[in-house]
Motif scaffolding. Sequence first.
Motif: not given
Length: 308
Positions: A155-178
Motif C-alpha cells: 500500500e502507498v500513502q496518499i500524502n507521499g503521492l501528493f509530495v511526488m506530484g508536487v516534485t514533478i510539477v516543480i522540477t518541470l517548472g524549473v526545467a522550463a524556466l531555465i
Amino acid sequence: MFGDYSIGDLSSIFVMQGFAGLILFSVYVLMALGLAIIFGQMGVINMAHGEFMILGAYVTYLCSSFFQSHLPSLFPIYFFVAMGLAFLASGAMGMLVEWGLIRHLYKRPLDTLLATWGLSLILQQAYRSIFGPREVGVELPSWMMGSVQVTDTIEVQINGLFVMGVTIVITLGVAALIFYSRFGQQIRAVMSNRTMAGAVGIDTERVDRLTFGLGCGIAGIAGSAFTMIGSTGPTSGQLYIVDTFLIVVFGGAASLLGTIASAFSISQTQSTLEFFLSGSMAKVLTLLAVVAILMLRPQGLFTLKVRR
C-alpha cells in the motif's frame, strides 16, 4: 541479510521501500534543485540551505495553525497556500541574504562557506527563540490521510503521492524556466561567461540575486514537503544539508538531469538498506559507494561544458 525472507516477501519489501525512497527522493530533489542552481551558477557554498528549508516548514506549520483556528472551512486547501507562502518567505529571505552578505563574497568560496555556516547557526537560534526548542508537526487535511491498497501486501500513502506530484510539477517548472524562458537564458549566459554576459547588457547582479532567491524559494517548498514525512525543529535542516551537497556533487554541479539521477540513486539505496541494516550503517554504505564512484568520475554523473 535476505535469508529469512521468501521471494514474495522480498518483492513486497523492495516495492514498499522503493516507494518510501521516492518520498525521500522528492524532498532531496527539491532541496538539491535549489542548491544546484545556487552552487552551479554562482559558485556559492550555501551551508544555510537547510535553514531556508526549515523556514518553509515553519511557514507551513503556521498556516496549518491559522487555518485550523480562523478558516476551518478552507482547511482542506491550506497546504497549497502554505507552499506558495513558503516559497515567497524563503525566496525573499534568500534575496535579502544575497544583498546583505553573499554579494560581497563572490569568488571566495571558502568565505561563503564560513559565512553561510555562521548564518545557519544564527537562523537556528532564531527559530529556537521564536518557535521553541521542541519539534512541531502539522495537521494534514483529511484527503491527504490514508493509503491506496495496491496489492494484498503493498500500500502507498496518499500524502507521499501528493509530495511526488508536487516534485514533478516543480522540477518541470524549473526545467522550463531555465531552458525556455528569457530569465533562464540570462542564468545560463552568466554561468557560461559572466564577463561577456555583462558586456551584452545583462544585469549580472540582478540575475545573481533572483537566482539565489529562486534556489532558496525552492528549498522553502521542500520544507513544506518535509512536514509530511517528519516533524520540524530548529536543527532539522542540518540533517539534510550533507546529503543535499552529496547529491549535487555526485550528479554534477549545474546539471538538472544529474541532480535528479543522483537524488534517485541515493534515496533508493538509502531507503532499501535502512530496512535491512541500521540507518547509520545505510548512510555509511551509501556514502562509501558515492565516494568510490567519484574517485572514478570526479566530475559527477553528468557535467556541463562551461567556458572559463
